[in-house]
Each structure stands twice: as structure tokens, then as C-alpha cells.
Design an enzyme around this catalytic site. Structure first.
Site, mmCIF file in Angstrom:
data_model
loop_
_atom_site.group_PDB
_atom_site.id
_atom_site.type_symbol
_atom_site.label_atom_id
_atom_site.label_comp_id
_atom_site.label_asym_id
_atom_site.label_seq_id
_atom_site.Cartn_x
_atom_site.Cartn_y
_atom_site.Cartn_z
ATOM 1 N N LEU A 279 0.847 -1.189 0.000
ATOM 2 C CA LEU A 279 0.000 0.000 0.000
ATOM 3 C C LEU A 279 0.884 1.240 0.000
ATOM 4 O O LEU A 279 1.915 1.267 0.670
ATOM 5 C CB LEU A 279 -0.901 0.029 1.238
ATOM 6 C CG LEU A 279 -1.924 -1.097 1.389
ATOM 7 C CD1 LEU A 279 -2.551 -1.047 2.780
ATOM 8 C CD2 LEU A 279 -2.998 -1.020 0.313
ATOM 9 N N HIS B 154 17.643 7.992 -6.979
ATOM 10 C CA HIS B 154 17.258 8.528 -5.671
ATOM 11 C C HIS B 154 18.086 9.759 -5.330
ATOM 12 O O HIS B 154 19.151 10.004 -5.889
ATOM 13 C CB HIS B 154 17.349 7.445 -4.593
ATOM 14 C CG HIS B 154 18.721 7.066 -4.143
ATOM 15 N ND1 HIS B 154 19.317 7.625 -3.045
ATOM 16 C CD2 HIS B 154 19.599 6.147 -4.613
ATOM 17 C CE1 HIS B 154 20.501 7.057 -2.845
ATOM 18 N NE2 HIS B 154 20.702 6.164 -3.797
ATOM 19 N N GLU C 292 15.551 6.339 -0.383
ATOM 20 C CA GLU C 292 16.049 5.074 -0.936
ATOM 21 C C GLU C 292 16.965 4.361 0.029
ATOM 22 O O GLU C 292 16.939 3.128 0.141
ATOM 23 C CB GLU C 292 16.776 5.340 -2.261
ATOM 24 C CG GLU C 292 17.210 4.094 -3.015
ATOM 25 C CD GLU C 292 18.627 3.600 -2.662
ATOM 26 O OE1 GLU C 292 19.054 2.573 -3.210
ATOM 27 O OE2 GLU C 292 19.303 4.262 -1.839
ATOM 28 N N HIS D 7 28.978 5.238 1.665
ATOM 29 C CA HIS D 7 28.158 5.435 2.869
ATOM 30 C C HIS D 7 28.938 6.013 4.051
ATOM 31 O O HIS D 7 28.538 5.843 5.200
ATOM 32 C CB HIS D 7 27.469 4.129 3.283
ATOM 33 C CG HIS D 7 26.326 3.756 2.412
ATOM 34 N ND1 HIS D 7 25.414 2.770 2.742
ATOM 35 C CD2 HIS D 7 25.919 4.228 1.203
ATOM 36 C CE1 HIS D 7 24.508 2.645 1.784
ATOM 37 N NE2 HIS D 7 24.799 3.517 0.833
#
Length: 743
Positions: free
Chosen positions: A266, A373, A421, A551
Site C-alpha cells: 500500500l 534517488h 532510498e 556510505h
């Protein structure tokens, strides 16, 4: 009476004369009576336009884009993230170079953050709980970028809170097999495990540990896996090279599913039903925390116990031992424990996608989607801003041509700047859930350019087999960066290639089998033909599993401009290649997909499956003949469609027939979707490209089912092998039938 006749005759003559004049001047000299839109309907991709596009893509514009995108850290939903939202909207709404329309789409999504009032900390403590050593929670500062107060401390998103304490053990990559082997030598109950990145997913390092009684996990990047063994920031690592400095810490999302975790299947709108937090599957059951290899070396080199196997050893100048558990008697840490104090909190916050559209002139209801993203862990120069800077340059060039009235694509182009993301492909997944029906029925393809440039050696591409043809065509038209006499295609061939029965030696294209970037929902959930491309490094010259600053707080403009792509010519090559593919997919009269290449991949998969499984399946009275016939049927159908396409006179062909063939090509991958094939894999429905843990280059569901059955020898598991064979057979047969015109 005579007068009336003369007037009537004169009026008739006048009408006839006017009719002749209209006929003479109103109809073209060629005698054609085609309506004005007819020429647009049969218009094909314009090679001159592609050449102009390639010439206008500017590496200096891309450099400036990256400089602007990386001014501040922009983790999802932060103030820095909102700045990038506004930047995207400003560019895409620009009256001279913008798109037809641009807007933001907001979703209320479940995220995880470190608590600044209760910061995460890892310490070594003695029996009286006195702190002997405190590990770093932020990186060493080398450039002003790392001084930004919004640099988030190292943390594992979705790690639970907790204060576990225990003796330290070393568990290699934290795979299930690693913990199993370690447990044979060490009682793991109540221990803290230190693992290295790689070999298993982030969350798996904790999920695999918990059944053995491990209460907490540390994870670090070993110099062996990222730095080719180099460790000194005096002269070997950044800022002296692209290698990760000793204090570098790889942040990340430690969940196993993609999309918003509270709203499965959803779209995460304010009104949407949300499952209870305690019902979220796939999260770490115990606290986990990333650390730098500087601290990891201090801990590992002090460990007691049996020496770990050779393939567990890394680059530290000491043996990697299992742990006693705990530290050596000769260590200053003897009899001490490692303690994790993790204060992460979870919250629902608004995250934005920024969407932009160039409307199609002929088939506006057919969409070519291009996505990347926008959010990062810190400054994110490479991940993801290299991709965003490329996307902004593509939209600048195309947008200006649209605004000047010099071009409008045949099909509509949708650009997506996805939010959140890094927390699990959230923005793109929510988009596909919200617009599931429309995207399923109308999407031609999805192009993903996340990290546009890992390094500057060669192109890397992954995608459905049917799209490799258009990637090759585009790559042949772009000069390789720094090698003006050779194309991106020819340079690519030097680094990785294979022999195709149909095409001979060609570059090797990978498959989109996992959920590593925003293509996941488009491939696995919607079955949309997709590709992912980037420029990358020469893997024969380094063991780095990814670019070393990944990262970390060192993924900055300075790092990118000095060590990843000086001059931004690799960024330019990706913009040219990806833009070329985009234009061909949007403008080609007949979609440039090749079903024969898909047939070749299915045949390769079948060959491997027969070699690995046929004999044992026969012994279980399970026949592979049906799937052999299905693959043969697909090849026959693909060959027939190819012959039909080759025989088309596109200029004079019925537009309805062209549209019919395009629909067959566009919808092919949808035929491989089965919503019941993988009940344990959330949003994985594509039976050819789902992820697999079996490590075999063949049908993933079959490979996993066979591996499980061969290990257990349970009848129920062999039944599942038979089931997956049937699923595959039906899907491949069904796909073959979509390539024919009659039932």
C-alpha cells in the site's frame, strides 16, 4: 423565366469553379489526402537529434550540479534533503530548460534515526563496568566537509535499542555458515560478535547471530575487502588516495525488505492502514552497530581463542582468532566485555519524491521512466548525487529543446527523483504501489542511474535481456572517456564479454536479480523491462567490493572530483549513454527490444538447470521435459515475431499493427509475474529474476527449492521443486503466447 435559368446556371458554374479551385489548391501536389497527424504517427527516432543531444551534454554542467547537490549532508527527511527537493523543483520548473510539469509526491514513511540525546556508543568495560576503551562514533576530519554539524554519527538504521554486554567473538562475514562454524568451537551464548561487511546482507549479520545466543553485533569494513590491504592515513588512504581512511564507517539500512515497512503493498499516505511495528518482518532482532577498521583492528588483534580459518583472515597485522570468547590474558582488555549502548528511535516522517514529465506527442499514454534517488547518508557525492547530477544534465538538454519547440518525444518521459532510498528503496516502491495499475498497463521501460560513476574504467550495465540491443546501440555512439578514438562499447568489451550464439562476442550484461537499487519495484513487483547502468573500475586491479568511501562521511565533492572522476568525463559518458537509450525508447516507432536475446538467456538457464538437476529429479519422478518444451516454444515464438518485425514496411504499416507489436514487446516481462510463486519474498513476483541464495546461474526459484530439498531430502521439499518447475513452465509458455497474435 429565362432570367431565372441564367441566374441558376451562373450560380452552378460559380460553385463548380470554386470546387475546382479548392480541389487544386487544397490537396497537395502529390495527391495525398493524409491528415496532419499522419506524419507524426509514422515518425521514427531521429539520429540527427541524438547526435545533437550527445554534443550538448556538458561535463562542466554535471560538475556544477554535483557541487551544488553536495553542499550539505542530505539524509532523507532532513533539512538538507528538503534543499535538494527545492533544487530539483527549481530546475525542472525552469521556464527555459525545465520540463512540461514538475511536482512533489509525499509519503509518510517509517524511518530509523540515532537519538542525539542518547547517542550510540561502543565501549570495552571491565568487571566493575569501568570504561577501558571507547570506540569512535564519527570519522576523523580531513576536509571541511566532515566538520558539518549535520554529519550523522555512524549507526545501523532499524537496529533495536539496547545495552547488550558480553565477551567478544569474531564471526567473519556473519553468514549463517560462519556462525555455524564458530559455534563448533565457541559457546556463543551472551557474546558480542564482530563481523565484516560483505558476504551477507547487513541485517542478516544480526539475524543469523540471534539463534546462537549472540546478544549484539559490530560490523566494520576490512581493508582486505575495500582497500587492497592499505591502512595508513599518513600516505595510503584518503585524502591521499581513494581508499577508505581507518576511521571510515559504513552507515546503512539494516532491514531485509524494500518499501515502507508499515504499509506493505500500500502507498504510505497519511490515511493508509499501518501494520503494528512488532509485526514488521526482517529486522535485526538484536542491536547492531557499524564501526571503523581502526577500532576493529584493536579489538580483533586482542582476541583470544583458536585461530580462524585462512578465508576468515583480513589485512590486520595479527592473526584473526575466534575469541576465547573474549580477549587474550596478555591484552589490556583481559577479562573485559564489549558493551553496546544503542539508542536509535523509529518514527513516521514525510519523505518526498520529486516527479517531472515531458509529455509524448503521439503516444502520451506510454511511459519511459528514468529514475535516481536523491537522499544520501551524508554528503553522498557518489551515492547518489553522481546519478542526480547526470539526470539534471539530461533534463536540462532535453528540457531546453522542448521549450524551444525543437523536439517532443513520441512517448511520455517520466523522471523520478526518489526519496528515502537509503532506508530501503522507499520512494520508488511507494510510487509503484500508488500507481500500480497505470504503471503496469502503460510503462515501456525503466532506466535506473543510481551511482552513475564508481570509477572511470568501463561501463557496467544490468538489465532484462530484451533491452541489451538498445544499450549496445547507444554505447557504440559515445566516446569512451579519455579514449576519444574508441567507443564506450568497444572499451567495455575489453573488460567483460561473452560469446553469444547469435551475436558472437559481445559485452556481458548483468541481471537485475536482487533489490540493490530503485529498479527493484519496477522489475520484481511490476515486471517492467528495466536497466541499470554506471561507469565503474577495473575489477582485475582491486578487490574493492564497492568504491571505498561508500556510505561514509568521505563521500564528498572533493573525493569525487579528485579520485573518482577528475574532469567529470565518465559522468558525461554515462549521461550520453543513458540519454541515448532514453531517447530511443521514447522516440522509436517500433520499440527496440529483442525477444530473441530473452530466448537465449532462457536457453542458458535451462542448460544449467538440466546439467545440475535433471538426473536427481528423474530419480524423484520429476520430469524436466515440460520446461524444455516451454523454452523451445518461447524460442519459436520469439523467432516468429522477429521475422514479422523484419518484414514490416513501417512507413506504410497500419499504426494499429505497430501498436500491437509494441504492446507485445512492452508487456513481455509482465508475463513472467506470478504473485504466488514466492510467498516468503515480499514484492518478488518475477519468476526469472527474483533473488537467489543458491549461487547458480539458472532459474532462481528452482535453484533455491532444489538446494533446500537436496539438503533435507524431505518429500515436501521435493514437492516444492516440482511446484517451481510447474510455475516456470507455465510462465514461459504464457510468455511465448504473448508473442503470438492468436489464441
Amino acid at each position: 423565366m429565362l432570367k431565372t435559368l441564367l441566374i441558376g446556371f451562373g450560380c452552378s458554374a460559380l460553385v463548380l469553379t470554386i470546387g475546382i479551385l479548392i480541389g487544386h489548391f487544397g490537396i497537395s501536389k502529390t495527391g495525398s489526402s493524409a491528415p496532419s497527424w499522419a506524419s507524426d504517427v509514422v515518425k521514427d527516432v531521429d539520429e540527427n537529434f541524438i547526435s545533437r543531444f550527445l554534443s550538448e551534454v556538458d561535463n562542466m554542467e554535471i560538475e556544477q550540479n554535483l557541487r551544488e547537490l553536495t553542499k550539505v549532508p542530505h539524509m532523507a527527511t532532513t533539512e538538507g534533503d528538503e534543499q535538494t527537493v527545492q533544487l530539483m523543483l527549481k530546475r525542472w520548473q525552469d521556464p527555459e530548460t525545465g520540463l512540461d510539469q514538475a511536482w512533489r509526491e509525499e509519503y509518510s514513511v517509517y524511518l530509523s534515526f540515532p537519538d542525539p540525546k542518547n547517542p550510540n556508543q561502543v565501549t570495552v568495560v571491565n568487571a566493575s563496568n569501568s570504561v577501558l576503551y571507547t570506540l569512535r562514533d564519527k570519522e576523523e576530519i580531513y576536509t571541511p566537509d566532515q566538520e558539518d554539524p549535520n554529519v550523522v554519527p555512524s549507526y545501523a538504521a532499524y537496529s533495536p535499542k539496547g545495552h547488550p554486554k558480553g565477551k567478544l567473538v569474531y564471526a567473519n562475514y556473519g553468514r549463517a555458515s560462519d556462525y555455524k562454524l564458530l559455534n563448533e568451537s565457541v559457546d556463543l551464548t551472551g557474546t558480542i560478535a564482530i563481523t565484516r561487511y560483505g558476504g551477507a546482507g547487513r541485517a542478516a549479520k544480526a539475524i543469523n547471530a540471534a539463534p546462537y545466543g549472540v546478544v549484539g553485533v559490530l560490523v566494520y569494513t576490512d581493508p582486505y575487502d575495500i582497500n587492497d590491504g592499505l591502512m595508513s592515513d599518513l600516505n595510503e588512504t584518503y585524502p591521499h588516495s581513494w581508499y577508505l581512511p581507518p576511521s571510515g564507517m559504513e552507515r546503512g539500512s539494516f532491514n531485509t525488505l524494500y518499501g515502507d515497512l508499515l504499509t506493505p503493498y500500500l502507498a504510505a499516505k497519511d490515511h493508509t492502514y499501518r501494520i503494528p511495528v512488532e509485526d514488521i518482518p526482517g529486522l535485526p532482532p538484536i542491536p547492531i552497530q557499524p564501526i571503523g577498521f581502526q577500532d576493529a583492528s584493536i579489538l580483533i588483534c586482542a582476541l583470544d581463542g583458536k585461530m580462524a580459518p585462512d578465508d576468515w583472515q583480513g589485512s590486520f597485522e595479527c592473526p584473526y582468532n575466534f575469541g576465547g570468547p573474549g580477549f587474550k590474558e596478555t591484552s589490556t582488555f583481559k577479562d573485559s566485555d564489549v558493551k553496546l549502548d544503542i539508542g536509535n528511535y523509529d518514527t513516521v516522517k514525510n519523505s518526498s519524491n520529486v516527479m517531472g514529465v515531458i509529455r509524448g506527442a503521439v503516444e502520451p499514454d506510454r511511459y519511459v521512466i528514468y529514475g535516481n534517488h536523491r537522499d544520501s547518508w551524508v554528503h553522498g557525492a557518489i551515492d547518489p548525487s553522481s546519478g542526480t547530477s547526470v539526470m539534471l544534465e539530461i533534463t536540462r538538454v532535453l528540457g531546453r529543446m522542448v521549450k524551444q519547440g525543437k523536439w517532443r518525444p513520441r512517448r511520455s518521459i517520466i523522471f523520478g527523483s526518489w526519496g528515502a532510498e537509503e532506508f530501503g528503496l522507499i520512494g520508488s516502491a511507494e510510487y509503484t504501489e500508488q500507481y500500480f495499475t497505470k504503471l503496469s498497463e502503460r510503462s515501456v521501460a525503466y532506466i535506473n542511474v543510481d551511482i552513475a560513476v564508481f570509477a572511470n574504467a568501463t561501463l557496467r550495465a544490468s538489465g532484462m535481456p530484451s533491452i541489451q540491443n538498445v544499450i549496445f546501440t547507444a554505447a557504440k555512439q559515445v566516446n569512451a572517456p579519455g579514449l576519444e578514438s574508441i567507443s564506450v562499447y568497444d572499451n567495455w568489451m575489453k573488460y567483460t564479454n561473452k560469446t553469444s550464439p547469435t551475436h558472437g562476442v559481445i559485452p556481458r550484461i548483468g541481471y537485475l536479480t536482487g533489490a540493490g537499487s530503485d529498479y527493484a519495484a519496477f522489475v520484481h513487483y511490476l515486471g517492467i523491462t528495466s536497466l541499470d547502468i554506471s561507469y565503474t573500475y577495473d575489477r582485475t586491479k582491486t578487490r574493492a567490493r564497492i568504491y571505498p568511501a561508500y556510505h561514509t562521511a568521505y563521500d564528498t565533492f572533493d573525493y569525487a572530483s579528485k579520485y573518482i572522476d577528475p574532469g567529470f568525463t565518465s559522468h558525461q559518458a554515462i549521461a550520453r549513454t543513458a540519454g541515448n537509450v532514453l531517447i530511443r525508447l521514447a522516440d522509436s516507432l517500433l520499440l527496440p527490444f529483442n525477444c530473441g536475446d530473452y530466448a537465449e538467456t532462457l536457453e542458458d538457464y535451462l542448460k544449467e538447470a538440466v546439467a545440475q538437476y535433471d538426473e536427481q529429479l528423474k530419480a524423484k519422478n520429476i520430469s524436466m521435459e515440460p520446461i524444455k518444451q516451454a523454452v523451445a516454444s518461447f524460442r519459436k515464438a520469439a523467432s516468429h515475431l522477429h521475422e514479422v518485425i523484419q518484414s514490416l514496411d513501417l512507413i506504410n504499416e497500419s499504426p494499429l499493427k505497430v501498436r500491437m507489436i509494441n504492446d507485445q514487446l512492452m508487456l513481455l516481462d509482465r508475463a513472467f509475474l506470478d504473485p504466488l510463486a514466492f510467498p516468503d519474498k515480499y514484492a518478488f513476483r518475477h519468476v526469472i529474476w527474483t533473488s537467489s541464495s543458491a549461487g547458480r546461474p539458472t532459474f532462481p526459484g528452482l535453484a533455491d527449492a532444489f538446494a533446500k530439498a537436496a539438503a533435507s531430502e524431505q518429500k515436501t521439499d521435493w514437492d516444492k521443486v516440482h511446484y517451481h518447475l510447474s510455475v516456470l513452465t507455465q510462465a514461459i509458455e504464457g510468455a511465448a503466447h504473448t508473442l503470438t497474435n492468436t489464441i
